[in-house]
Design an enzyme around this catalytic site. Structure first.
Site, PDB file in Angstrom:
ATOM      1  N   THR A 539      -3.075  -2.951  -3.718  1.00  0.00           N
ATOM      2  CA  THR A 539      -1.645  -2.643  -3.814  1.00  0.00           C
ATOM      3  C   THR A 539      -1.281  -2.575  -5.292  1.00  0.00           C
ATOM      4  OG1 THR A 539      -1.055  -3.540  -1.678  1.00  0.00           O
ATOM      5  CG2 THR A 539       0.688  -3.477  -3.304  1.00  0.00           C
ATOM      6  N   PHE A 541       1.469  -2.878  -8.048  1.00  0.00           N
ATOM      7  CA  PHE A 541       2.774  -3.474  -8.323  1.00  0.00           C
ATOM      8  C   PHE A 541       3.254  -2.947  -9.668  1.00  0.00           C
ATOM      9  CE2 PHE A 541       0.814  -6.410  -5.436  1.00  0.00           C
ATOM     10  CZ  PHE A 541       1.852  -6.946  -4.696  1.00  0.00           C
TER      11      PHE A 541
END
Ligand code: PEP
Ligand code: MN
Length: 647
Positions: A539, A541
């Site tokens: 992921t 960020f």
């Protein structure tokens, strides 16, 4: 055995504990251990540990089965993080925890020019500490022995110029005293690992120490040498595996890769690796370095020389600057795979960021960083990776709450997930950038997402009937979930929220899909780890900060290095070739487009906004000109920020 005393222990209680132990046949010693005061008890005495633990003033008793006590994991379960500082004006460097710390420099300081030049180029590639020998223990008495104190002064100056603490070898107790004020971290060389008088002296000076493993030392002997340092008073010891002597003669030594996970299991101390002395052959150093990171090392110390052929010592194993640069890029790419982040620190002459960067004021550094979710959320992991474990954190209940906190000034920065490598963009958060024009992106971080099935201590896979997670958690674990069609899936706000709800309810039939940190944070157990369909699951960020005028303060921990990535959003008039002509502006200037995505414009059906990520070319002027042209060609141009790309 170690008796950890409570912080408020009275001197009377302390004396009673001493008498209690002495009466039972122990010889005792006062020690400090990190923040704690402890009494060490050794000898053949016998004691009922539970009874000892109940005495007034006793916080806990750590009975170790190992001859090294302060260094043992049995005494301290969590990883120790060592801080190396070189004064208030330069950035501290941390070793241990979820970061990879790279120390680099020449084998020996040869001249002021050589160490200045080397420091600048290893810093440019991302090293955060400078190594170099001023006193060289050489096998031959006729070989170059180092420049001594003069060399140390040169090295200190080079470290200060580049904002890097320095580490250098100390070879005698007398020299330790002389060198103390100039070094930021002492190195005990392999040949001196069992020079106990040296260990006692250096340990008593309170500075961090890098302890090399002796070429013929067992792991236990190495840890006992660390124990000497800790027992003498320093709390900051980093272990360094640098190869041991075996029957193999092809390489200079044999890098004991398996020692890394073994020592990390036995001890809480950080472990770094010196691939240069281990391998001794330049072309093999980087492979060994990457293997060390993959095996769990907390960092590296690497020899680099601007002209290795001219080096006065260890030229054949010193990397060329280009090789070191390449190695650093590979480490950056590898780090998220092992759940770590390559440590960066700000350069003192921090380049002013394109678009107008600014330093955070002193007060801003005390403010928390905002994230959305419960304790143990992936976002919290990402936050700690980017800002350090000790950074104060502000938990908010929604993604827009992160933007609000940063805008209002109750958080110095925020961390927002924007994209997953398997399931794509988190559009809600992209849209927030348009609503909050005063917020800009100042950094990014990629976190490897390893999902676990988490439940109460009493549960087993067979007892589960309901599984809770964020919808992305379900999507990323589809193959695993398909094996249990009887389970009911219940969506939660975040994966960590799902875990928290089970802990709150004490439910035994419910499991959650989330990260291991969430299980630890809420006292639940992992029923199965690594259930994501594709292990290459990351992921992305972004770190956000508030624009002040045309400047955006960059949190200090986001480190040095010129920004090399920018994010933009725009729309354009609906006519043939419009998107092409926008992208051509980038292409004509050699600007790489790394992401292009369209989103419907709220309230304007069938009209779209384009989200674009681009690389910033080395010639910054080119980028500024491209932006001006783009602004002129597009509608609703939003500049989301410039930052350093995470690989
Ligand atoms: C060094 O790091 O320069 C050095 C001499 O290493 P070792 O003590 O591991 O041989
Ligand atoms: Mn060397």
């Amino acid at each position: 055995m170690i008796v950890v005393l409570s912080r408020s222990v009275s001197s009377h209680d302390k004396e009673m504990i001493r008498i209690y132990l002495r009466d039972r046949g122990f010889s005792i010693r006062d020690q400090s251990f990190g923040e704690d005061t402890v009494i060490g008890a050794s000898g053949k005495g016998f004691v009922d540990i539970r009874e000892l633990g109940l005495l007034p003033g006793v916080e806990r008793v750590a009975a170790t089965s190992k001859p090294y006590e302060l260094a043992s994991r049995e005494t301290r379960a969590e990883d120790s993080i060592v801080t190396v500082g070189s004064g208030p004006s330069l950035p501290d460097v941390k070793i241990g925890g979820s970061r990879i710390t790279v120390i680099a420099g020449p084998c020996a300081v040869e001249s002021k020019e050589q160490i200045m030049e080397t420091a600048a180029l290893v810093r440019e590639s991302g090293a955060v500490m400078l190594r170099g020998g001023a006193y060289k223990p050489r096998t031959s008495p006729y070989a170059f022995q180092g420049l001594g104190m003069k060399g140390l002064e040169f090295m200190k100056a080079a470290g200060e110029a580049q904002g890097m603490p320095i580490v250098t070898e100390v070879v005698s107790p007398e020299l330790a005293l002389q060198m103390k004020d100039l070094v930021d971290m002492f190195q005990i060389g392999a040949r001196n690992m069992q020079n106990f008088e040296l260990l006692k002296k250096v340990g008593s000076l309170g500075k961090p120490v890098l302890l090399k493993r002796g070429p013929s030392a067992t792991i236990e002997e190495w840890l006992l040498s660390a124990e000497y340092l800790l027992a003498a008073g320093t709390r900051d010891v980093v272990l360094c595996e640098r190869g041991i002597r075996t029957f193999e003669t092809y390489t200079r030594n044999t890098l004991d890769i398996s020692a890394i996970p073994v020592v990390k299991g036995l001890s809480h101390l950080p472990v770094i690796v010196d691939p240069s002395h281990a391998v001794g052959i330049r072309d093999k150093v980087s492979s060994a370095a990457l293997a060390a990171i993959a095996a769990g090392a907390d960092g590296l110390t690497v020899e680099v020389h601007p002209r290795p052929d001219e080096a006065l010592s260890d030229g054949p194993q010193s990397l060329y600057p280009e090789q070191f640069e390449r190695l650093m890029r590979d480490i950056e790419a590898l780090a998220p795979v092992v759940g770590k982040e390559l440590l960066r620190t700000p350069h003192p002459a921090s380049v002013s960021r394109i678009g107008g960067g600014a330093d955070m004021g002193g007060a801003a550094k005390e403010l928390p960083v905002a994230f959305c979710g419960e304790n143990g959320a992936f976002a919290e992991q990402a936050l700690m990776r980017a800002f350090g474990e000790e950074t104060p954190r502000l938990q908010v209940k929604s993604f827009s709450g992160i933007f609000d906190a940063v805008l209002e000034g109750s958080a110095m920065a925020g961390i927002v997930p924007v994209e997953n490598s398997q399931t794509g963009s988190i559009h809600e958060n992209y849209d927030l950038f348009l609503r909050y024009g005063d917020i800009a992106i100042v950094g990014e971080l990629k976190l490897r997402i390893v999902h676990c099935l988490i439940a109460d201590e009493r549960s087993s896979i067979d007892s589960i009937t309901i599984v809770r997670s964020h919808p992305q958690g379900f999507a990323q674990c589809k193959e695993f979930l398909d094996k249990y069609p009887q389970w009911t899936l219940e969506p939660a706000t975040t994966t960590a929220d799902a875990v928290a709800s089970i802990a709150r309810e004490g439910a035994v039939k419910v499991a959650a899909i989330a990260g291991e940190a969430a299980a630890l944070a809420h006292g639940l157990k992992v029923l199965k780890a690594g259930i994501e369909t594709n292990p290459l699951n990351y992921t992305r960020f972004v770190i956000i900060s508030r624009r002040i005028g045309d400047k955006t303060p960059v949190p200090p921990s986001l480190g040095s290095g010129a920004p090399n990535k920018a994010s933009l959003v725009f729309s354009y008039d609906d006519k043939p070739g419009a998107l092409f002509s926008c992208l051509k502006i980038l292409s004509d200037r050699g600007i790489n487009l790394s992401k292009l995505e369209s989103r419907p414009i709220q309230g304007k059906p069938w009209e779209y906004l384009f989200y674009v990520d681009v690389g910033i070319p080395d010639t910054a002027g080119e980028f500024d000109r491209a932006l001006e042209e783009l602004k002129a060609k597009t509608r609703d141009f939003h500049y989301l920020g410039v930052y350093r790309a995470s690989l």
